[in-house]
Design an enzyme around this catalytic site. Structure first.
Site, PDB file in Angstrom:
ATOM      1  N   ASN A   1      70.637   4.305  49.123  1.00  0.00           N
ATOM      2  CA  ASN A   1      71.899   4.947  49.493  1.00  0.00           C
ATOM      3  C   ASN A   1      71.618   6.247  50.225  1.00  0.00           C
ATOM      4  O   ASN A   1      70.951   7.141  49.685  1.00  0.00           O
ATOM      5  CB  ASN A   1      72.720   5.251  48.238  1.00  0.00           C
ATOM      6  CG  ASN A   1      73.976   6.056  48.551  1.00  0.00           C
ATOM      7  OD1 ASN A   1      74.957   5.523  49.052  1.00  0.00           O
ATOM      8  ND2 ASN A   1      73.946   7.359  48.265  1.00  0.00           N
ATOM      9  N   GLU A   2      72.062   6.340  51.472  1.00  0.00           N
ATOM     10  CA  GLU A   2      71.988   7.553  52.291  1.00  0.00           C
ATOM     11  C   GLU A   2      70.596   8.193  52.283  1.00  0.00           C
ATOM     12  O   GLU A   2      70.430   9.372  51.935  1.00  0.00           O
ATOM     13  CB  GLU A   2      73.064   8.554  51.873  1.00  0.00           C
ATOM     14  CG  GLU A   2      74.468   8.007  52.095  1.00  0.00           C
ATOM     15  CD  GLU A   2      75.574   9.024  51.851  1.00  0.00           C
ATOM     16  OE1 GLU A   2      75.282  10.131  51.350  1.00  0.00           O
ATOM     17  OE2 GLU A   2      76.736   8.708  52.178  1.00  0.00           O
TER      18      GLU A   2
END
Length: 508
Positions: free
Chosen positions: A155-156
């Site tokens: 995630n990110e």
């Protein structure tokens, strides 16, 4: 203003990409009663297809366990969470993260619940964890089912908050190891990434080059979209500026544009998080403004991407510690204890739209159903922080196709007053921990205002004049009516009199 003449024939079908997926707080929260009650309500009223959240591999899910030097994989919590999702008609959109402490190369964490953001100290051990998880899921739910679950790697990773030093090369190594492991388990499983945040489109070219040059498996690409400015912190809250909602649609479209000349062109694009603000303590999320702002995004994104996942479905969410008030600016469509916010109604209205698109505009979407009903979603356009303040009234005038001699017109309204529990909460003095009675009052005040009437169909059309209040989102359903004969009934004989207009309409 001019009246929009809505065509009688569809111009296309309404894509389901708007409800393909929804976001959730970390997956351990799915074990709570409040969370499960909220999710059941969301599925009843909206009906999302997939759900995505952080923390599947984090310590509080208990998946990766070490005792006296021995590794054991425990699926107790994973099974409970995924079983419940599937019972409610939701499939997991599997996000692989964060790092189990026993596998982590460092102590860097994110959020109050301390998700570890460091790379694995041993990529082979990471691969073994991913392999064990996928084989268990296949054994439990079946290969054909798990093949429908997208598997997103991390995630990110472009942010130092979520991946140590935002180390691009380290993420690419993680992605390659994970993707090859997924395909080793079964070639039909779907894997993708890089799940980057807004403002990092410079990642697309090197990511595409890396997976192409090394022939790394990839079945879809993903990114996130938000339109808020820097955080302006206040005690237990945050305020931010907003750019225009059109900028969200530009972010949706960015992956296709950046990948157009690469080997990744044409892959499915999933926006696995989007909202106005990226903060879970920004009051904008609780407002009617948020619903009006997102209405053109929800209706306009359907043709741009394969999915765009609202972040999140409810306020059972703890990135910035446990919320201190019922309304606290949480991401959720619902507060704790299932009080709907205006944006919840926007989604519930969309769920009731017909599948055949008749017309689109800057302030409306008109659809038809297979059984002859016409549905209208209309909103007051808003433009972000730099736009002029929205006026007190906005008009939408339509000429709508309809069969039969008459139509039943039903309208629901959400604005600064109607269907707005946040407004009622402020009027109640902003109670941080409302008692049961106050919760019920807030739920009552959260219901959209409803009005209905009978309308004449002339020349196969109904004239629909909608006056929208400030920050309003409104839903209208027009149902063709064929009056039935009831011998001997005469409404004029009712005690207390009757509405002569209705009697006259019935006799026409």
């Amino acid at each position: 203003m001019n009246r929009v003449v809505v065509p009688g024939e569809p111009i296309g079908r309404l894509s389901e990409s708007w409800r393909h997926c929804v976001g959730t707080g970390r997956l351990n929260l799915a074990l709570r009663a409040d969370y499960q009650e909220s999710l059941a309500m969301v599925q009843r009223d909206i009906g999302f297809r997939y759900i995505r959240g952080h923390g599947l591999l984090s310590d509080d899910m208990g998946l990766h366990r070490v005792s006296n030097g021995q590794v054991r994989y425990s699926f107790t919590y994973v099974d409970q969470v995924f079983d419940r999702f599937l019972e409610l008609g939701l499939r997991p959109f599997v996000e692989l993260g964060f790092m189990p402490t026993a596998l982590a190369s460092g102590d860097d964490t994110v959020f109050w619940w301390k998700g570890n953001i460091t790379p694995p100290k041993d990529l082979d051990e990471w691969a073994a964890l991913v392999r064990a998880l996928l084989r268990h899921l296949i054994d439990r739910y079946g290969l054909d089912e798990v093949r429908t679950w997208p598997i997103e790697v991390w995630n990110e990773p472009n942010l130092v908050n979520f991946w140590k030093d935002a180390d691009q090369e380290a993420y690419f190594r993680l992605y390659e190891t994970t993707a090859r492991t997924v395909k080793d388990v079964d070639a039909g499983l779907q894997v993708g990434g890089p799940a980057i945040s807004p403002g990092s489109d410079e990642w697309w070219a090197p990511f595409a080059d890396f997976v192409t040059r090394r022939d790394v498996p990839i079945d879809f690409v993903s990114r996130h979209a938000y339109t808020s400015g820097p955080a302006q912190h206040v005690p237990f809250g945050t305020y931010q500026t907003l750019t225009a909602p059109e900028l969200l649609l530009e972010q949706f479209d960015a992956p296709r544009k950046h990948l157009a000349a690469t080997a990744l062109a044409g892959l499915p694009v999933h926006i696995t998080e989007f909202n106005t603000s990226y903060r879970p303590d920004n009051p904008i999320h609780d407002t009617a403004y948020n619903a009006a702002y997102l209405a053109p995004v929800l209706t306009g994104g359907t043709e741009l991407v394969d999915s765009y996942s609202y972040w999140t479905f409810c306020d059972v969410f703890e990135e910035e510690n446990v919320p201190t008030s019922l309304f606290h600016g949480g991401f959720g469509l619902l507060t704790h204890r299932q009080v709907p916010k205006p944006t919840y109604h926007l989604y519930a209205f969309m769920a009731r739209m017909g599948s055949h698109v008749l017309a689109r505009g800057v302030d409306h979407l008109v659809c038809a159903t297979d059984d002859g009903r016409v549905t209208v979603l209309a909103w007051q356009p808003v433009g972000g922080s730099d736009a002029p303040e929205a006026p007190e009234r906005h008009e939408v005038r339509l000429s709508v196709p309809m069969t039969g001699p008459r139509a039943f017109v039903r309208r629901e309204r959400v604005n600064e007053h109607d269907g707005n529990a946040f407004g009622a909460w402020r009027e109640l003095g902003r109670p941080r921990s409302p008692d049961r009675r106050t919760i019920e009052v807030l739920r009552d005040c959260a219901r959209p205002a409803v009005e209905h009437r009978s309308a004449a169909v002339e020349g196969g059309r109904v004239l629909l004049d909608l006056a929208l209040s400030r920050h309003e989102v409104t839903f209208v359903e027009l149902i063709p009516v064929e009056p039935e004969e009831h011998t001997g009934l005469d409404d004029r004989r009712l005690l207390g009199g009757s509405d002569e207009r209705l009697v006259a309409e019935h006799e026409r």
